[in-house]
Design an enzyme around this catalytic site. Sequence first.
Site, PDB file in Angstrom:
ATOM      1  N   ASP A 130       0.916  -1.175   0.068  1.00  0.00           N
ATOM      2  CA  ASP A 130      -0.052  -0.195   0.071  1.00  0.00           C
ATOM      3  C   ASP A 130       0.850   1.329  -0.012  1.00  0.00           C
ATOM      4  O   ASP A 130       2.014   1.235   0.393  1.00  0.00           O
ATOM      5  CB  ASP A 130      -0.962   0.056   1.353  1.00  0.00           C
ATOM      6  CG  ASP A 130      -1.862  -0.900   1.204  1.00  0.00           C
ATOM      7  OD1 ASP A 130      -2.382  -1.425   0.227  1.00  0.00           O
ATOM      8  OD2 ASP A 130      -2.549  -1.269   2.357  1.00  0.00           O
ATOM      9  N   ARG A 133      -1.256  -0.721  -8.324  1.00  0.00           N
ATOM     10  CA  ARG A 133      -2.664  -0.424  -8.126  1.00  0.00           C
ATOM     11  C   ARG A 133      -2.619   1.130  -8.163  1.00  0.00           C
ATOM     12  O   ARG A 133      -1.727   1.919  -7.588  1.00  0.00           O
ATOM     13  CB  ARG A 133      -2.931  -0.958  -6.616  1.00  0.00           C
ATOM     14  CG  ARG A 133      -4.367  -0.114  -6.082  1.00  0.00           C
ATOM     15  CD  ARG A 133      -4.849  -0.184  -4.649  1.00  0.00           C
ATOM     16  NE  ARG A 133      -4.567  -1.721  -4.161  1.00  0.00           N
ATOM     17  CZ  ARG A 133      -4.220  -1.953  -3.128  1.00  0.00           C
ATOM     18  NH1 ARG A 133      -3.938  -1.009  -2.016  1.00  0.00           N
ATOM     19  NH2 ARG A 133      -4.506  -3.142  -2.681  1.00  0.00           N
TER      20      ARG A 133
HETATM   21  P1  FDA Z   1     -14.123   9.365  -4.377  1.00  0.00           P
HETATM   22  O1  FDA Z   1     -13.620   9.568  -3.083  1.00  0.00           O
HETATM   23  O2  FDA Z   1     -13.604  10.514  -5.373  1.00  0.00           O
HETATM   24  O3  FDA Z   1     -15.689   9.225  -4.422  1.00  0.00           O
HETATM   25  C1  FDA Z   1     -16.486   8.947  -5.391  1.00  0.00           C
HETATM   26  C2  FDA Z   1     -17.576   8.216  -5.013  1.00  0.00           C
HETATM   27  O4  FDA Z   1     -17.389   6.922  -4.626  1.00  0.00           O
HETATM   28  C3  FDA Z   1     -18.489   8.903  -4.155  1.00  0.00           C
HETATM   29  O5  FDA Z   1     -19.273   9.889  -4.450  1.00  0.00           O
HETATM   30  C4  FDA Z   1     -19.346   7.699  -3.416  1.00  0.00           C
HETATM   31  O6  FDA Z   1     -20.327   7.517  -4.216  1.00  0.00           O
HETATM   32  C5  FDA Z   1     -18.201   6.604  -3.733  1.00  0.00           C
HETATM   33  N1  FDA Z   1     -17.474   6.346  -2.338  1.00  0.00           N
HETATM   34  C6  FDA Z   1     -16.220   6.560  -2.253  1.00  0.00           C
HETATM   35  N2  FDA Z   1     -15.530   6.362  -1.083  1.00  0.00           N
HETATM   36  C7  FDA Z   1     -16.602   6.068  -0.276  1.00  0.00           C
HETATM   37  C8  FDA Z   1     -16.819   5.539   1.189  1.00  0.00           C
HETATM   38  N3  FDA Z   1     -15.887   5.466   1.841  1.00  0.00           N
HETATM   39  N4  FDA Z   1     -18.288   5.002   1.344  1.00  0.00           N
HETATM   40  C9  FDA Z   1     -19.459   4.987   0.600  1.00  0.00           C
HETATM   41  N5  FDA Z   1     -19.172   5.322  -0.763  1.00  0.00           N
HETATM   42  C10 FDA Z   1     -17.900   5.955  -1.230  1.00  0.00           C
HETATM   43  N6  FDA Z   1      -5.287   5.099  -0.824  1.00  0.00           N
HETATM   44  C11 FDA Z   1      -4.050   5.164  -0.522  1.00  0.00           C
HETATM   45  O7  FDA Z   1      -3.677   6.456  -0.167  1.00  0.00           O
HETATM   46  N7  FDA Z   1      -3.192   4.198  -0.195  1.00  0.00           N
HETATM   47  C12 FDA Z   1      -3.762   3.061  -0.700  1.00  0.00           C
HETATM   48  O8  FDA Z   1      -2.885   2.271  -0.758  1.00  0.00           O
HETATM   49  C13 FDA Z   1      -4.926   2.953  -0.888  1.00  0.00           C
HETATM   50  N8  FDA Z   1      -5.430   1.346  -1.241  1.00  0.00           N
HETATM   51  C14 FDA Z   1      -6.546   1.429  -1.643  1.00  0.00           C
HETATM   52  C15 FDA Z   1      -7.012   0.169  -2.115  1.00  0.00           C
HETATM   53  C16 FDA Z   1      -8.343   0.063  -2.829  1.00  0.00           C
HETATM   54  C17 FDA Z   1      -8.833  -1.313  -3.377  1.00  0.00           C
HETATM   55  C18 FDA Z   1      -9.134   1.164  -2.663  1.00  0.00           C
HETATM   56  C19 FDA Z   1     -10.632   0.855  -3.342  1.00  0.00           C
HETATM   57  C20 FDA Z   1      -8.672   2.223  -2.424  1.00  0.00           C
HETATM   58  C21 FDA Z   1      -7.458   2.417  -1.994  1.00  0.00           C
HETATM   59  N9  FDA Z   1      -7.079   3.745  -1.299  1.00  0.00           N
HETATM   60  C22 FDA Z   1      -5.752   3.940  -1.047  1.00  0.00           C
HETATM   61  C23 FDA Z   1      -7.923   4.761  -1.138  1.00  0.00           C
HETATM   62  C24 FDA Z   1      -8.135   5.910  -2.191  1.00  0.00           C
HETATM   63  O9  FDA Z   1      -7.040   6.461  -2.321  1.00  0.00           O
HETATM   64  C25 FDA Z   1      -9.320   6.780  -1.824  1.00  0.00           C
HETATM   65  O10 FDA Z   1      -9.287   7.524  -0.793  1.00  0.00           O
HETATM   66  C26 FDA Z   1     -10.688   5.849  -2.002  1.00  0.00           C
HETATM   67  O11 FDA Z   1     -10.609   5.004  -2.841  1.00  0.00           O
HETATM   68  C27 FDA Z   1     -11.862   7.038  -2.236  1.00  0.00           C
HETATM   69  O12 FDA Z   1     -11.547   7.498  -3.680  1.00  0.00           O
HETATM   70  P2  FDA Z   1     -12.625   6.918  -4.926  1.00  0.00           P
HETATM   71  O13 FDA Z   1     -11.789   7.096  -6.035  1.00  0.00           O
HETATM   72  O14 FDA Z   1     -13.203   5.517  -4.518  1.00  0.00           O
HETATM   73  O15 FDA Z   1     -14.011   8.069  -4.808  1.00  0.00           O
END
Ligand code: FDA
Length: 304
Positions: free
Chosen positions: A130, A180
């Site tokens: 990560d 990732r």
């Molecule tokens: P974003 O935050 O832009 O939101 C878009 C939409 O997604 C929202 O409107 C909502 O619908 C949905 N959504 C997002 N988060 C949600 C929540 N918590 N609950 C409900 N709905 C939600 N970060 C990092 O810094 N280091 C790492 O190693 C990782 N590893 C990692 C692994 C995996 C498998 C995932 C999916 C994510 C990570 N992350 C991470 C976290 C990543 O950086 C990020 O903070 C989150 O995924 C939120 O960003 P999104 O792209 O999902 O959507």
Amino acid sequence: MMRSSLLYLSRAGWARQRLTHLPGANRIASRFVAGETLDSAVEAVRALNAKGLLATLDHLGENVHTEADANRAADAYLALLDKIAASGVKSNASLKLTQLGLDVGEEVCLRNMRRILSRAASTHNFIRIDMEGSAYTEQTLRVFRTLRAEYPNVGVVIQSYLYRSEQDVAALAAEGANIRLCKGAYKEPPTVAFPVKADVDAAYLRLAKAYLDAPNTYIGLATHDDKMIAPLKAYVAERNIPRDKFEFQMLYGVRPQAQEALVKEGYKVRVYVPYGTEWYPYFMRRLAERPANVWFILKNYFRR
Ligand code: FDA
């Protein structure tokens, strides 16, 4: 404002002490965490596998300050890899280098990582490193490259909110690394990361497309955002990018219906399944991503 406060609380010892000792705190954490034991996490993975979802298991923990704690975390990963092999669940593992001793010393961390990667090799498994806050980016990539020269079964994470990621992605693509891509979950200053969400999103799409186009690479597209997922689905279809070159990844407890829908469309989908007693910082970062969840959780807590 709310995001910043939650990210501040995620690192505050006093808040951790108070919130984790509230009665019923574990039940609240179960919104995003698959229990406190390896057995409960493996059961959660079994249920995901039954729906066609793959997993990556994370034994929660970060920023350990003694060699003994780092060694214990490595032991937990050895047990995790053995349990995956014995149970036959479809899962690899994700970990944080600060859990394996990066703050104690790079050599301590490398030693623990070599133990874990050797066991992963003998059980035919894969380890994802990560990415943590920007203070660790350079060191994490250096450790990743050192280990990858010895073990092919290791990958790393890139965060689209960092300005440097454009260059990191180009270099990792040239090296054929398995990455990732996520947006990034930590509190970062505007000197290192895009302060405006639209720029983070635009960078995400740019970096994902560049990696999908690069030969001999593999990318985990980690996002819950339909504004990322839909254009990337269109991009791979347009360019006939084979489905064994990428997978979608989401977090346990976040948009489970969307996870299953992608499986039904024939995509490979992996769910990040965290477990263990050290859930506090992970849980708070999830709340920071979607402050609406704070109200949902408070409502359920006081309703019990
Ligand atoms: P974003 O935050 O832009 O939101 C878009 C939409 O997604 C929202 O409107 C909502 O619908 C949905 N959504 C997002 N988060 C949600 C929540 N918590 N609950 C409900 N709905 C939600 N970060 C990092 O810094 N280091 C790492 O190693 C990782 N590893 C990692 C692994 C995996 C498998 C995932 C999916 C994510 C990570 N992350 C991470 C976290 C990543 O950086 C990020 O903070 C989150 O995924 C939120 O960003 P999104 O792209 O999902 O959507």
